[in-house]
Design an enzyme around this catalytic site. Structure first.
Site, PDB file in Angstrom:
ATOM      1  N   GLU A   1       8.745  22.782  24.376  1.00 29.42           N
ATOM      2  CA  GLU A   1       7.452  23.225  23.874  1.00 29.42           C
ATOM      3  C   GLU A   1       6.384  22.944  24.922  1.00 29.42           C
ATOM      4  O   GLU A   1       5.835  21.820  24.965  1.00 29.42           O
ATOM      5  CB  GLU A   1       7.103  22.472  22.587  1.00 29.42           C
ATOM      6  CG  GLU A   1       8.103  22.666  21.467  1.00 29.42           C
ATOM      7  CD  GLU A   1       7.451  22.457  20.106  1.00 29.42           C
ATOM      8  OE1 GLU A   1       7.460  23.412  19.326  1.00 29.42           O
ATOM      9  OE2 GLU A   1       6.898  21.378  19.858  1.00 29.42           O
TER      10      GLU A   1
ATOM     11  N   SER B   1       3.465  28.988  20.020  1.00 28.46           N
ATOM     12  CA  SER B   1       2.912  30.299  19.656  1.00 28.46           C
ATOM     13  C   SER B   1       3.974  31.385  19.523  1.00 28.46           C
ATOM     14  O   SER B   1       3.718  32.546  19.838  1.00 28.46           O
ATOM     15  CB  SER B   1       1.820  30.707  20.654  1.00 28.46           C
ATOM     16  OG  SER B   1       0.754  29.766  20.618  1.00 28.46           O
TER      17      SER B   1
ATOM     18  N   LYS C   1       3.566  20.721  10.025  1.00 24.82           N
ATOM     19  CA  LYS C   1       2.529  19.756  10.416  1.00 24.82           C
ATOM     20  C   LYS C   1       1.837  19.191   9.160  1.00 24.82           C
ATOM     21  O   LYS C   1       2.492  19.031   8.133  1.00 24.82           O
ATOM     22  CB  LYS C   1       1.537  20.393  11.385  1.00 24.82           C
ATOM     23  CG  LYS C   1       2.236  21.116  12.530  1.00 24.82           C
ATOM     24  CD  LYS C   1       1.330  21.438  13.672  1.00 24.82           C
ATOM     25  CE  LYS C   1       2.089  22.286  14.682  1.00 24.82           C
ATOM     26  NZ  LYS C   1       1.407  22.425  15.946  1.00 24.82           N
TER      27      LYS C   1
ATOM     28  N   GLY D   1       5.283  26.581  14.566  1.00 21.58           N
ATOM     29  CA  GLY D   1       4.175  25.903  13.896  1.00 21.58           C
ATOM     30  C   GLY D   1       3.423  26.871  13.002  1.00 21.58           C
ATOM     31  O   GLY D   1       3.821  27.150  11.873  1.00 21.58           O
ATOM     32  N   GLY D   2       2.335  27.427  13.520  1.00 18.56           N
ATOM     33  CA  GLY D   2       1.448  28.286  12.726  1.00 18.56           C
ATOM     34  C   GLY D   2       2.169  29.380  11.936  1.00 18.56           C
ATOM     35  O   GLY D   2       1.901  29.581  10.744  1.00 18.56           O
TER      36      GLY D   2
ATOM     37  N   ASN E   1       7.802  23.876  11.561  1.00 19.61           N
ATOM     38  CA  ASN E   1       7.070  22.600  11.569  1.00 19.61           C
ATOM     39  C   ASN E   1       5.741  22.836  10.862  1.00 19.61           C
ATOM     40  O   ASN E   1       4.829  23.437  11.431  1.00 19.61           O
ATOM     41  CB  ASN E   1       6.851  22.158  13.028  1.00 19.61           C
ATOM     42  CG  ASN E   1       5.948  20.932  13.129  1.00 19.61           C
ATOM     43  OD1 ASN E   1       5.682  20.265  12.126  1.00 19.61           O
ATOM     44  ND2 ASN E   1       5.483  20.641  14.338  1.00 19.61           N
TER      45      ASN E   1
ATOM     46  N   GLU F   1       2.205  16.465  19.850  1.00 15.48           N
ATOM     47  CA  GLU F   1       1.038  15.919  19.135  1.00 15.48           C
ATOM     48  C   GLU F   1       1.221  14.421  18.891  1.00 15.48           C
ATOM     49  O   GLU F   1       0.254  13.660  18.946  1.00 15.48           O
ATOM     50  CB  GLU F   1       0.828  16.690  17.820  1.00 15.48           C
ATOM     51  CG  GLU F   1       0.255  18.071  18.102  1.00 15.48           C
ATOM     52  CD  GLU F   1       0.600  19.131  17.060  1.00 15.48           C
ATOM     53  OE1 GLU F   1       1.031  18.795  15.954  1.00 15.48           O
ATOM     54  OE2 GLU F   1       0.437  20.326  17.400  1.00 15.48           O
TER      55      GLU F   1
ATOM     56  N   GLY G   1      -0.049  26.173  19.478  1.00 15.97           N
ATOM     57  CA  GLY G   1      -1.234  26.437  18.668  1.00 15.97           C
ATOM     58  C   GLY G   1      -2.358  27.122  19.428  1.00 15.97           C
ATOM     59  O   GLY G   1      -3.482  27.188  18.939  1.00 15.97           O
TER      60      GLY G   1
ATOM     61  N   HIS H   1       7.336  15.076  19.181  1.00 14.59           N
ATOM     62  CA  HIS H   1       6.448  16.251  19.260  1.00 14.59           C
ATOM     63  C   HIS H   1       5.242  15.909  20.141  1.00 14.59           C
ATOM     64  O   HIS H   1       4.747  14.778  20.126  1.00 14.59           O
ATOM     65  CB  HIS H   1       5.988  16.649  17.856  1.00 14.59           C
ATOM     66  CG  HIS H   1       5.301  17.979  17.836  1.00 14.59           C
ATOM     67  ND1 HIS H   1       3.978  18.120  18.190  1.00 14.59           N
ATOM     68  CD2 HIS H   1       5.758  19.216  17.542  1.00 14.59           C
ATOM     69  CE1 HIS H   1       3.646  19.402  18.104  1.00 14.59           C
ATOM     70  NE2 HIS H   1       4.712  20.087  17.716  1.00 14.59           N
TER      71      HIS H   1
HETATM   72  C1  PEP Z   1       4.712  23.312  17.217  1.00 13.88           C
HETATM   73  O1  PEP Z   1       3.767  22.606  16.939  1.00 13.88           O
HETATM   74  O2  PEP Z   1       5.849  22.831  17.263  1.00 13.88           O
HETATM   75  C2  PEP Z   1       4.444  24.712  17.527  1.00 13.88           C
HETATM   76  C3  PEP Z   1       5.326  25.373  18.216  1.00 13.88           C
HETATM   77  O3  PEP Z   1       3.242  25.226  17.070  1.00 13.88           O
HETATM   78  P1  PEP Z   1       2.737  26.764  17.193  1.00 13.88           P
HETATM   79  O4  PEP Z   1       3.914  27.642  16.816  1.00 13.88           O
HETATM   80  O5  PEP Z   1       1.622  26.865  16.211  1.00 13.88           O
HETATM   81  O6  PEP Z   1       2.325  26.959  18.602  1.00 13.88           O
END
Ligand code: PEP
Length: 256
Positions: free
Chosen positions: A169, A215, A13, A236-237, A11, A99, A175, A97
């Protein structure tokens, strides 16, 4: 052949221009080779779908969107429909999601309308669920997750459910660098599979993939992916860098 093929989805973002996205996708494709043993999905922003789609054309890497509107078309400024995404060869779509739930006030009902609109358009929903830190500390994790899973899947048929992907999640892990322990994640994944079994029967529930997100990094992936009900990751990251994303793909291959 395992019952559920592992899946690693990135993802991105609100990161990457079309050119940057195409470069990242090309690096990933070159590193994972022609026949990766796990499923891989890249979810760039809308504006990079076309360039990333071109970079992965003919490869075993799929294209996902990060959101979608439930209506076919109309006066919904800033939105995209399932049909529009399909026209760009999108096969997956992240829905609900945390967010979007938090910043854009998306409700389970609205997310459910999106799930129901995605499925007949051959878009596989990646339905995100998860509790906040306050909810976990108040002992509400299971109630929150149950409401989000049942609310998001209302009206999804037994035939459709095996094409749905769920992503657990925990909001407190997204994040933040705070990853759920493998035991914490497995407990909720097993709970989600139990809900699916009640709704659709045990055999079908066994076929649904449940991803962990929050994460996940190469350093913690192996233990998470070794859990019996963790079928991959929504990243994500660590998806914004080809090397860490490919390391996660390799961890999933090793855990397969
Ligand atoms: C996400 O936003 O779906 C996510 C898992 O982000 P991160 O891996 O950065 O925690």
């Amino acid at each position: 052949m395992p019952l559920r093929k592992k899946l690693i989805a990135g993802n991105w973002k609100m990161h990457k221009t079309p050119a940057e996205g195409a470069r990242l996708a090309a690096e990933i494709v070159a590193a994972v080779g022609k026949e990766p043993a796990v499923d891989i999905v890249l979810c760039p922003p809308y504006t990079a779908l076309e360039s990333v789609g071109r970079a992965i054309d003919g490869q075993e890497v799929r294209l996902g969107a990060q959101n979608m509107h439930p209506e076919k078309n109309g006066a919904f400024t800033g939105e995209c429909s399932a049909e529009m995404l399909r026209a760009l060869y999108v096969t997956h779509v992240i829905l609900g999601h945390s967010e979007r739930r938090a910043y854009f006030v998306e409700t389970d009902d609205f997310i459910n309308r999106k799930v129901l609109a995605a499925l007949p358009n051959q878009l596989k929903p990646i339905l995100c669920v998860g509790e906040t830190l306050a909810e976990r500390e108040a002992g509400q994790t299971f109630a929150v997750v149950q409401q989000q899973v049942e609310g998001g899947l209302k009206g999804v048929t037994a035939e459709q459910i095996t094409t749905v992907i769920i992503a657990y999640e925990p909001v407190w892990a997204i994040g933040t660098g705070k990853v759920a322990t493998p035991a914490q994640a497995q407990e909720v994944h097993a709970f989600i599979r139990g809900i699916l079994a009640k709704l659709y029967g045990a055999a079908r529930a066994q076929k649904v993939r449940i991803l962990y997100g929050g994460s996940m990094k190469p350093a913690n992936a192996a233990e998470l992916l070794a859990q019996p009900d963790i079928d991959g990751g929504l990243i994500g990251g660590a998806a914004l860098d080809a090397r860490s994303f490919v390391d996660l793909v390799n961890a999933a291959v090793a855990a397969q």
